[in-house]
Design an enzyme around this catalytic site. Sequence first.
Site, mmCIF file in Angstrom:
data_model
loop_
_atom_site.group_PDB
_atom_site.id
_atom_site.type_symbol
_atom_site.label_atom_id
_atom_site.label_comp_id
_atom_site.label_asym_id
_atom_site.label_seq_id
_atom_site.Cartn_x
_atom_site.Cartn_y
_atom_site.Cartn_z
ATOM 1 N N ASP A 1 18.728 4.104 -3.321
ATOM 2 C CA ASP A 1 19.315 5.192 -4.110
ATOM 3 C C ASP A 1 18.252 6.114 -4.691
ATOM 4 O O ASP A 1 18.504 6.846 -5.632
ATOM 5 C CB ASP A 1 20.226 4.631 -5.219
ATOM 6 C CG ASP A 1 19.590 3.471 -5.968
ATOM 7 O OD1 ASP A 1 18.401 3.202 -5.743
ATOM 8 O OD2 ASP A 1 20.294 2.837 -6.766
ATOM 9 N N ASP B 1 24.860 -4.453 -9.299
ATOM 10 C CA ASP B 1 24.705 -3.008 -9.403
ATOM 11 C C ASP B 1 24.859 -2.573 -10.859
ATOM 12 O O ASP B 1 25.694 -3.096 -11.591
ATOM 13 C CB ASP B 1 25.766 -2.314 -8.535
ATOM 14 C CG ASP B 1 25.675 -0.802 -8.648
ATOM 15 O OD1 ASP B 1 24.605 -0.259 -8.330
ATOM 16 O OD2 ASP B 1 26.666 -0.180 -9.080
ATOM 17 N N HIS C 1 22.110 -3.018 -15.981
ATOM 18 C CA HIS C 1 21.734 -2.739 -17.363
ATOM 19 C C HIS C 1 22.906 -2.281 -18.213
ATOM 20 O O HIS C 1 22.851 -2.364 -19.435
ATOM 21 C CB HIS C 1 20.616 -1.689 -17.406
ATOM 22 C CG HIS C 1 20.962 -0.409 -16.730
ATOM 23 N ND1 HIS C 1 20.911 -0.274 -15.367
ATOM 24 C CD2 HIS C 1 21.397 0.775 -17.226
ATOM 25 C CE1 HIS C 1 21.291 0.953 -15.049
ATOM 26 N NE2 HIS C 1 21.598 1.597 -16.148
#
Length: 1531
Positions: A626, A525, A528
């Site tokens: 999401d 999750d 980045h």
Amino acid sequence: KGDSRQLLSKPALKFINENDRFELQFRLGPTLQGKHVTVYTNYPASGEVFCRCKFRALSWHNPTGREDDSDKYCKVDLQISGSYQYYFSHENEKSGGGYIVVDPILRVGADNQVLHLDCVTLQTFLAKCLGPFEEWEDRLKVAKESGYNMIHFTPLQKLGLSRSCYSLADQLEVNPDFSSPNKKCSWSNIGNLVEKMKNEWNMLCITDVVYNHTAANSEWIRVHPECGYNLVNSPHLKPAWILDRALCHLSCSVAEGKYRDKGLPSSIENDHHLNCIRKIIWEDIYPKIKLWEFFQVDVNKAVHQFKTLVTQVQHLRQVSSRKTKSDPNQHLQIIQDPEYKRLGCTVDMNIALATFVPHSNGPAAIEECCNWFQKRIEELNAEQFQQTTYHQEQAVTCLLETVVYERLADHGPKQGPVSRKYPLVARYFTYPFKEMTLEEEELLMYQPDKACHFLAHNGWVMGDDPLRNFAEPGSNVYLRRELICWGDSVKLRYGNKPEDCPYLWAHMKKYTEITAKYFHGIRLDNCHSTPLHVAEYMLDTARKLRADLYVVAELFTGSEELDNIFVTRLGLSSLIREAMSAYNSHEEGRLVYRFGGEPVGSFVQPRLRPLMPAIAHALFMDVTHDNECPIQHRSEYDALPSSMIVSMACCATGSTKGYDELVPHQISVVSEERFYTKWNPAATPSTPGEVNFQTGIIAGRLAMNRLHQELGAQGFIQVYVDQVDEDIVAVTRHCPNTHQSVVAVSRTAFRDPKTSSYSKEVPQMCIPGKIEEVVLEARTIERNVSPYKKDEHFINGLPNYTVEIREHIQIRESKIIKQAGTAIKGRNEFVQEIEFENLTPGSVIVFRVSLDPKAQEAVGVLRNHLIQFSPHFKAGSLPDDCSAPILKNLFSSIASKLTLADLNQVLYRCDAEEQEDGGGCYNIPNWSPLKYAGLQGFMSVMADIRPKNDLGHPFCGNLRSGDWMIDYVSDRLISRAGTCAEVGKWLKAMFVYLKQIPRYLIPCYFDAILVGAYTTLLDLAWSQMSSFVQNGSTFVKHLSLGSVQMCGIGKYPSLPNLSPTLHDVPYRMNEITKEKEQCCVSLAAGLPHFSSGIFRCWGRDTFIALRGLMLITGRYLEARNIILAFASTMRHGLIPNLLGQGTHARFNCRDAVWWWLQCIQDYCKIVPNGTDILKCPVSRMYPTDDSPAQPAGTLDQPLYEVIQEVMQQHMQGIEFRERNAGPQLDRNMRDEGFNVTVGVDHETGFVFGGNRFNCGTWMDKMGESDRARNKGIPATPRDGSAVEIVGLCKSTIRWLLELSKKKVFPYQGVTIKRHGKKETITYDEWNGKIQGHFEKLFFVSENPTDPNEKHPNLVHKRGIYKDSCGASSPWCDYQLRPNFTIAMVVAPEIFSPERAWKALEIAEEKLLGPLGMKTLDPDDMVYCGVYDNALDSDNYNVAKGFNYHQGPEWLWPIGYFLRAKLYFSRLIGPEMYAKTVVLIKNVLSHHYVHLERSSWKGLPELTNENGQYCPFSCESQAWSIAVILEVLYDL
């Protein structure tokens, strides 16, 4: 997947077997060849455990020997998944490196069947919506029945107060919501279910790991606040914290109506209110909190300190009388207070004292100095104030943008009035204490026991560098309010290593171990913004427990380059991509093509191939959990067609729970508390909490998932996407082995069909091949049930939409197709024309398509015949019961009868050579003609196309458009006699089948046929050459093909006839005269300019190239014939420059005869019983110098007599005028130039000759420009004694002397007439004269007073060897050119090793280029390195290419330079020899690269300066290839 730096060549990948096992090879790039390079990797050796910091050196393999590094490689057998690092060192210094990503092998079922990554069909579940654990199976069964084979669970841990799926209160504890009063849910319970799903349901499970943050209410973060960014361990956040608290107080005041009188109510509704917020912040907040003070110096304190110090310094200066000098590079700057106290910054007082110096010791001077210092401090403070103002401006801008989104924007949450629940802005820091005034709260900041609990929240920064940690010092994200904040989570602070925060690393390691123990994979999750070193450490931990860990992540870097950093360093198996990012159906189709598969009709790649750039493997989702619901942005009708398009992608695919049920809203990861539905086959659309195949698109999803898995498992790896119209996308998946296709036609519904108009006219579709069945057809339809109402307890979808689906039917049964006709588009183009009637928006239809039966049979037979070249073609092959008789033999058997001369016809021959036979090279319209008519012409183009699968290339277009190229290849060979015709017939028989397959497959199979034939022919060529070639490296073998390329037999003989009494001379029947004629192989000087007619054979070029191309390669008989053919033309003691078949020869060069003699010497030494050639009969074409040309057999002499005549004539002296002299012979030469003079200096023994109007050596450029007034003037006459001719003469005399002593050569010397008397000069005497005079007269001594130096005023470089001796223009003798290196190779005995080495070093420094040697010293005034033969100008030195040999870098001298270096380095010593070998390998690597990349598969005649391409050069030159082979032979 791997990256590499420029120095190391790209890693190559070798496919070992069908079980997806790979060998990764590292090969040396040009800059490293010959050097000591070591490759290190942390990929574990067999039987060892992976440790990221443990590297091992890989051992080098050089399978074919040590002459060069073209085949040298080291390897890693890739069997363990993960991310591994490699780097390489040169001379013990790290030079570059990269990463290796090895994909996991996933297995399902009790029998552990392999689940290929491209077969993955994943569905995401929000774990908290699964309800109590005992109900999970019923809910997860929906995914099983829908055909998914992988479940992605959001985190299963205990959640924080916000109830967000990603805000975890305790990473080690199972969410207590899963427990029931009777039974507590444990990790082992979950693990057992996961294992059951794998074994019984054939489903794998992955889950998220969240490393960035923890819930703000996590108990462990309260106990260990050092795990977050707080004001103690991150004091740089103090200004941001003060601002955050001030904004919090502002928010409370607005909520309480305290700013109503300033125009700011609690309900913010318009721009006026926004302006009021801006005004209040600037006028009330910023002046109050004075953020600039955190970055400024206390002026009074600094001035007082300075004054004290400056007084002390002045006193010391007075005592010592010394002055302090200031450093002009050091300027006074503010030093940031590390604790960030107000006005706590300082300056460097040493710099201040050196900068501000009183002009005297008096109080007034010191006071004045202090004033200047104070002024500078105030200026610095003002700069800090201005900088803080910039930050404050950005903070206000970001704050107002947030307010607009949250309260005013139509697409925002419309939060309503400001309140404590919905503050004006989100808090950036936790505040676990009671509220106080801002002033009181600021005091807490300086109390470590309190300040450590003010923790920074996590979030994300739009457009930020993902590799930068925005909470670390140096970032002002929190101060500038640029963070989109997650107020329920605290950002975690790992530091650089576990020792920096032991508790956090240990806690997260346990979390990782739990996850890896129970799940088959993880989703990283917020990948980045996860620190890379943290993710690396945790994934290493996970892979120790589960080697084949499937790791996926969604990256928001905005750059594929940045994506690849994460992919390679973390070993990501798949990157999550989303179809929802597509703004229309065209873009959706493009994403399918982008994220996987190769083009339909792609070429078969070799087992060993360079790694090509590729994007990361995709997990292509129709929508992620999401993101917003597609129904809200598109329509409910689009769910089916868009998921069909996604399912046809050749990669992993996925969806999120709720999509299939047509849930018309986003299922929020924060606020959703309802449960998912359960599976019940008997449920009705109105049954609450239950679903089945009548629900939403579940029935369609099952069919799509099955199809996706089938296509991935059965090798449908080729993809074609066709945008039929604005809304219809057709995706084809093709299997390159069986050539079966599956075509899915989807009519998307990005616009709601109820409110938008769609065309009723659906375009007709043409599907190539035969439709075997309709795999499925499905339409989204509306049904009459109660409308949607959001259920209070279960996540429900739209009940009034479902899918009408039919599977595995025939076309006639279809309800979507109106009719299907059959048409023949072209020969063997079997096409079915489909007319639709019910392809409504929201519909899909999938066809299974085979080739037309005839084409299917043809391709099967074709594959059967291709098995002889590669086992790859076994799949899909069919026996050939009625093939042409010639195909019953293996191609290698047919080709085995070809000679090397035949192979020249089959493989090569440029356009000029073909035109001589009445043909030409194949010309591709709108592109260019091929370089060769033979197979190499086609292979050169396909070698560029194949790795990139560039099927759009005009070459492929030409193959698809018609049979012209196919017929050209076979018919050209059939038109020739003998074995060449047999090869042509074999190709034609293969092409019969090729022409029967669909046109889109022809490039692929044409390539396969030619690759098979070509590689067989190359092996055949090498098998007929010397053991040096057969056992040589790839470089040696490819260079040796230059012999096949240059040596051929044309329609008309190029060589004069040999003696009829000579044995083993090849003959053929003349097609025109029908008489027997000799057909000896001749050697072309260069392609394409010197390949045919009278310009094909040149004496000098032939014999410079003969040793490398013919003797070293083992073509002894053909070499003998060429030597004897030129011997037959000897006249005036010379052999021709331009041969012209002997009858049109020009005897205008002084050096060709000496190269010829050198070749005879080489022949005698290299060939077994080589001296037998001396007795071979030579038929003299010109028995006397003045006799007309005589037919072969008129007068025969043994070769040794011809050799003796050459030596005799030179010593006697040669003087004649060229026959037919004048412009008809040479339009540029002046009259004096036709006078040829050659002789031997009786004192020195040096051969001399020429005059200033002719050029008798290889540097033979004659001026051509009237405009520049150089016409008829040689650029490089090199008259006198040219250094290489002296060397070649010395070599010949030494050799003849040796032969004479052995009684093999019957002459001891030469006898001449001198002053009317006969005089004999023995070879021993002649040899001694040259030996005794060479260094005296050719070496330019380092001693300026050397008595042997005739022209000391002309010396401009010392320690070199002259280019000539006795030139008519004496300064030409002293020019530095590469010719002396030739003499060093052929007659090294005339050089002293130390002097030779010094001269070679100067040549290396001044003349050595990337591929060739500069032909003139760059320091020379007439040097010009760019050759342009077409440019006429006023410039005497360059017009019409006058500088041909005045700088451009010729390749053939580099061979002699390198051989000379090698020879003399051995004499200098072992260390110098080793260094020289490194240099040679490094230089030759450039030739290897050029040879590999050249479409001519040759080395050029010359390059412009510094290796730049020269368009006027021959693309492949015989002597260029030959000398490089000679260097490798010497090595």
